[in-house]
Design an enzyme around this catalytic site. Structure first.
Site, PDB file in Angstrom:
ATOM      1  N   ASN A   1       9.156   4.585   3.882  1.00  0.00           N
ATOM      2  CA  ASN A   1       9.478   4.037   5.361  1.00  0.00           C
ATOM      3  C   ASN A   1      10.820   3.052   5.094  1.00  0.00           C
ATOM      4  OD1 ASN A   1       6.218   3.296   5.351  1.00  0.00           O
ATOM      5  ND2 ASN A   1       6.379   3.961   3.763  1.00  0.00           N
TER       6      ASN A   1
ATOM      7  N   HIS B   1       9.653   7.066   9.066  1.00  0.00           N
ATOM      8  CA  HIS B   1       9.589   6.861   7.278  1.00  0.00           C
ATOM      9  C   HIS B   1      11.510   7.517   7.497  1.00  0.00           C
ATOM     10  CE1 HIS B   1       5.935   7.351   4.480  1.00  0.00           C
ATOM     11  NE2 HIS B   1       5.765   6.786   6.023  1.00  0.00           N
TER      12      HIS B   1
ATOM     13  N   ARG C   1       0.704  -0.998  -0.045  1.00  0.00           N
ATOM     14  CA  ARG C   1      -0.161   0.127   0.039  1.00  0.00           C
ATOM     15  C   ARG C   1       1.185   1.321   0.168  1.00  0.00           C
ATOM     16  NH1 ARG C   1      -0.503   4.821   2.463  1.00  0.00           N
ATOM     17  NH2 ARG C   1      -0.539   3.527   4.471  1.00  0.00           N
ATOM     18  N   ASP C   2       1.627   1.216   1.186  1.00  0.00           N
ATOM     19  CA  ASP C   2       1.848   2.527   1.477  1.00  0.00           C
ATOM     20  C   ASP C   2       3.310   2.738  -0.192  1.00  0.00           C
ATOM     21  OD1 ASP C   2       3.666   5.123   2.438  1.00  0.00           O
ATOM     22  OD2 ASP C   2       3.612   4.447   4.166  1.00  0.00           O
TER      23      ASP C   2
ATOM     24  N   HIS D   1       4.712   4.060  12.417  1.00  0.00           N
ATOM     25  CA  HIS D   1       4.585   3.955  11.363  1.00  0.00           C
ATOM     26  C   HIS D   1       5.842   5.290  11.115  1.00  0.00           C
ATOM     27  CE1 HIS D   1       2.920   3.405   7.264  1.00  0.00           C
ATOM     28  NE2 HIS D   1       3.936   4.893   7.105  1.00  0.00           N
TER      29      HIS D   1
ATOM     30  N   CYS E   1       4.133   9.869   1.023  1.00  0.00           N
ATOM     31  CA  CYS E   1       2.712  10.287   0.932  1.00  0.00           C
ATOM     32  C   CYS E   1       2.743  11.337  -0.312  1.00  0.00           C
ATOM     33  CB  CYS E   1       2.526  10.715   2.097  1.00  0.00           C
ATOM     34  SG  CYS E   1       0.536  11.284   2.682  1.00  0.00           S
TER      35      CYS E   1
END
Length: 305
Positions: free
Chosen positions: A249, A209, A13-14, A207, A240
């Protein structure tokens, strides 16, 4: 027994939402199955967002249904609103992750709602989920909790207020997210302590980065503060699309190695992650892949007691 650290994979996803190429569904499924076979307990398989905004996520419904038909577990999806949560539920997702940005500027860019309005949306989602016959866990990420590329510094007081509002709204788990990678270890420590004082163990995960190269240092600070669950992305893909300057990430492979070299367990096979990485590299030949452990090769050493 050594302590266990849960590492959740967000690359499908990310990671993929930031690449130029659209990975074919069958390739995506092969990759996700490899990630689950490697021992990752949870994989963020996609997001229910408008395909015109994030075309890489257009097949999320198909991906999730295919994984569940194959008997896979630990399937999660990101959703921005109640409609997305309903789509995720119908597809069979076991977990939904809802982004709530502490920064109003990022919140408007990401969800077209202010922070407060998005907290209210979480409450509506929780109420709807609780009324359904099947359970679905509701996780909420406090995005830009350590800084915003639009607003700069983010008030720790507002981070705490947002996290408290999410806990009151019924979120099962709250995640502190360093959306643009501005965090540092001292800030991570102080923010965890401040949030935990208000919501206790509902604060569950980080979460992180690696925009400024401090991702693993920040993860170590989280470990020192008792956090035992982290998001990471294979080969460090991610970012993002609605936050200028946000890059990848923390690297799943590097995080697994760091944790296990410290004598903790993850239940994840590095060799299997390396195989999954080959699938990713074949699917995205023009995309830079990161990760020191893969490039150097994991040293075959026994952690010191």
């Amino acid at each position: 027994m050594s302590e266990h650290v849960e590492i959740c994979e967000v690359g499908p996803r990310d990671g993929l939402q930031m690449v130029k190429d659209v990975v074919p569904t069958e390739t995506k499924l092969k990759w996700i199955n490899q990630l689950l076979d490697a021992g990752l307990p949870e994989v963020e398989a996609g997001s229910f967002v408008p395909p015109r905004l994030v075309p890489q996520m257009a097949d999320t419904d198909t991906v999730i249904r295919s994984l569940l038909r194959a008997g896979r577990s630990g399937v999660a999806a990101l959703v921005p609103n109640l409609k997305g949560a309903q789509f995720a539920y119908e597809a069979g997702a076991e977990v939904v992750i809802i982004p709530v940005s502490v920064s109003d500027s990022h919140s408007m860019a990401n969800t077209r709602k202010t922070t407060l309005d998005q907290v209210k949306e979480v409450g509506a989602i929780v109420d709807w989920v609780k009324s359904q016959p099947r359970a679905m866990r509701v996780d909420v990420g406090c995005a830009t909790a350590f800084g915003c590329s639009m607003e700069g510094g983010v008030s720790q007081k507002k981070v705490v207020q947002t996290a408290y509002g999410l806990a009151q709204a019924g979120a099962d788990r709250v995640v502190l997210a360093d959306t643009v990678g501005y965090a540092n270890p001292a800030l991570v420590r102080s923010t965890i302590r401040a949030v935990r004082q208000e919501i206790g163990q509902v604060l569950y995960k980080l979460h992180l980065h690696d925009t400024l190269g401090m991702g693993l240092a920040n993860a170590l600070a989280g470990l020192d503060e008792g956090i035992r669950c982290f998001d990471a992305s294979l080969a460090g893909l991610g970012g993002c699309p609605f936050a200028p300057g946000a890059t990848g990430n923390i690297v799943t492979e590097d995080l697994v190695y760091m944790v296990e070299s410290m004598g903790m367990t993850t239940g994840i096979s590095l060799d299997a992650l390396f195989e999954a990485r080959k699938t990713l590299a074949s699917a995205l030949p023009n995309e830079p892949l990161h990760g020191n452990v893969y490039l150097a090769g994991a040293p075959r050493i026994t952690p010191l007691p």
